[in-house]
Scaffold this motif. Structure first.
Motif, mmCIF file in Angstrom:
data_model
loop_
_atom_site.group_PDB
_atom_site.id
_atom_site.type_symbol
_atom_site.label_atom_id
_atom_site.label_comp_id
_atom_site.label_asym_id
_atom_site.label_seq_id
_atom_site.Cartn_x
_atom_site.Cartn_y
_atom_site.Cartn_z
ATOM 1 N N LEU A 232 -7.773 88.510 37.468
ATOM 2 C CA LEU A 232 -9.016 88.097 38.109
ATOM 3 C C LEU A 232 -10.070 89.169 37.904
ATOM 4 O O LEU A 232 -9.740 90.336 37.659
ATOM 5 C CB LEU A 232 -8.810 87.885 39.610
ATOM 6 C CG LEU A 232 -7.832 86.809 40.076
ATOM 7 C CD1 LEU A 232 -7.624 86.933 41.582
ATOM 8 C CD2 LEU A 232 -8.347 85.428 39.723
ATOM 9 N N LEU B 118 -2.663 80.741 39.647
ATOM 10 C CA LEU B 118 -4.051 81.205 39.577
ATOM 11 C C LEU B 118 -4.818 80.772 40.827
ATOM 12 O O LEU B 118 -5.598 81.553 41.388
ATOM 13 C CB LEU B 118 -4.728 80.656 38.327
ATOM 14 C CG LEU B 118 -6.182 81.089 38.103
ATOM 15 C CD1 LEU B 118 -6.298 82.605 38.030
ATOM 16 C CD2 LEU B 118 -6.751 80.439 36.840
ATOM 17 N N LEU C 212 -1.596 87.067 34.387
ATOM 18 C CA LEU C 212 -2.589 86.513 35.310
ATOM 19 C C LEU C 212 -3.557 87.637 35.659
ATOM 20 O O LEU C 212 -3.139 88.783 35.869
ATOM 21 C CB LEU C 212 -1.906 85.984 36.565
ATOM 22 C CG LEU C 212 -2.765 85.346 37.668
ATOM 23 C CD1 LEU C 212 -1.956 84.276 38.409
ATOM 24 C CD2 LEU C 212 -3.261 86.387 38.668
ATOM 25 N N GLY D 35 -10.970 83.940 36.605
ATOM 26 C CA GLY D 35 -9.556 84.270 36.501
ATOM 27 C C GLY D 35 -8.916 83.532 35.345
ATOM 28 O O GLY D 35 -9.375 82.457 34.950
ATOM 29 N N TRP D 36 -7.860 84.131 34.800
ATOM 30 C CA TRP D 36 -7.076 83.422 33.783
ATOM 31 C C TRP D 36 -5.599 83.516 34.163
ATOM 32 O O TRP D 36 -5.175 84.400 34.908
ATOM 33 C CB TRP D 36 -7.298 84.007 32.384
ATOM 34 C CG TRP D 36 -6.384 85.149 31.999
ATOM 35 C CD1 TRP D 36 -5.019 85.102 31.759
ATOM 36 C CD2 TRP D 36 -6.759 86.519 31.809
ATOM 37 N NE1 TRP D 36 -4.540 86.354 31.431
ATOM 38 C CE2 TRP D 36 -5.580 87.239 31.451
ATOM 39 C CE3 TRP D 36 -7.972 87.207 31.895
ATOM 40 C CZ2 TRP D 36 -5.592 88.606 31.184
ATOM 41 C CZ3 TRP D 36 -7.964 88.569 31.625
ATOM 42 C CH2 TRP D 36 -6.789 89.252 31.283
ATOM 43 N N ALA D 37 -4.825 82.575 33.641
ATOM 44 C CA ALA D 37 -3.373 82.607 33.803
ATOM 45 C C ALA D 37 -2.739 81.882 32.632
ATOM 46 O O ALA D 37 -3.245 80.847 32.173
ATOM 47 C CB ALA D 37 -2.950 81.968 35.119
ATOM 48 N N GLU E 125 -1.465 77.481 36.400
ATOM 49 C CA GLU E 125 -2.641 77.004 37.143
ATOM 50 C C GLU E 125 -2.422 77.118 38.645
ATOM 51 O O GLU E 125 -3.325 77.498 39.385
ATOM 52 C CB GLU E 125 -2.947 75.558 36.752
ATOM 53 C CG GLU E 125 -4.260 75.057 37.309
ATOM 54 C CD GLU E 125 -4.777 73.828 36.585
ATOM 55 O OE1 GLU E 125 -5.837 73.319 36.992
ATOM 56 O OE2 GLU E 125 -4.127 73.392 35.621
ATOM 57 N N GLY F 188 -5.016 92.516 37.558
ATOM 58 C CA GLY F 188 -4.106 91.487 37.062
ATOM 59 C C GLY F 188 -2.720 92.058 36.839
ATOM 60 O O GLY F 188 -2.415 93.196 37.224
#
Length: 222
Positions: A196, A142, A194, A187-189, A139, A130
């Motif tokens: 994964l 991501l 960000l 994954g996050w953002a 979003e 990340g």
């Protein structure tokens, strides 16, 4: 001089009364009705609606600005130990981590990037990568990052939201195919970071819970 027959006798004119009251140059207008007409009421309704929409828009913009300001200054590090996992410091582990962060940086413009293999000795290694930067549309970025994991075996499918935890933002999980088996991917953002992770040999539910633990240990905000 004598007066002529048939003419009225001459008299002084009657006095003219002078007052201080103003006089109108035009005819007085008709008295206005006491209540507003239909057009006035319609105008009031329209103006009230516009004001309500404007206040709602200002509230949304204000909240969005606060969210960006609260998330943008993030730092991301690979945790030395989290949830029973430690960093794989072997040559293969380091090479894999370097490859992952380089691939992500090529797809998403990041100020700083990290990548590592986390292992617990069971063979269920977690591939984590990340980075941080100011992200306007978390979003969307991501979804772009999930495209990195797509290969000849197929793209990430079944993406869905999972709880993002106290750090907020958006977090999603799905699956991809690896060596003929399904592999969970999460994954996050947010507006500052960000990341994964891939979880071979684990269920999607276990992957989502473990990913939240990794995020809590890896991400900090100033």
């Amino acid at each position: 001089m004598s007066e002529r027959p048939g003419n009225p006798p001459h008299t002084e004119a009657d006095p003219v009364e002078i007052t201080t009251e103003p006089f109108a140059l035009t005819e007085p207008a008709e008295e206005e009705s006491s209540g507003p007409g239909p057009r006035s009421r319609a105008k009031t309704i329209v103006l009230s609606s516009l004001l309500a929409v404007g206040l709602a828009g200002a509230s949304v913009i204000g909240y969005a600005g606060w969210r960006i300001a609260s998330q943008k200054d993030a730092t991301l590090t690979v945790p030395a130990q989290v949830a029973g996992l430690t960093v794989d410091s072997s040559e293969d582990g380091r090479a894999t981590g370097d490859y992952l962060q380089t691939a992500l940086s090529a797809e998403v413009a990041l100020d700083e990037a990290v990548g590592a293999v986390l292992t617990d000795g069971s063979g269920k290694d977690v591939l984590f990568f990340g980075g941080t930067t100011l992200i306007w549309m978390p979003e969307s970025d991501l979804e772009t990052a999930f495209g990195l994991i797509s290969d000849e075996q197929g793209a990430v499918t079944g993406l869905h939201d999972v709880p993002a935890g106290p750090l907020g933002g958006t977090m999603k999980c799905g699956t991809t195919r690896s060596d003929g088996a399904d592999m969970p991917v999460c994954g996050w953002a947010d507006h500052g970071s960000l990341a994964l992770a891939m979880f071979p040999g684990r269920t999607e539910a276990d992957a989502a819970a473990l990913f939240e633990d990794i995020r809590s240990a890896a991400q900090k905000r100033d």
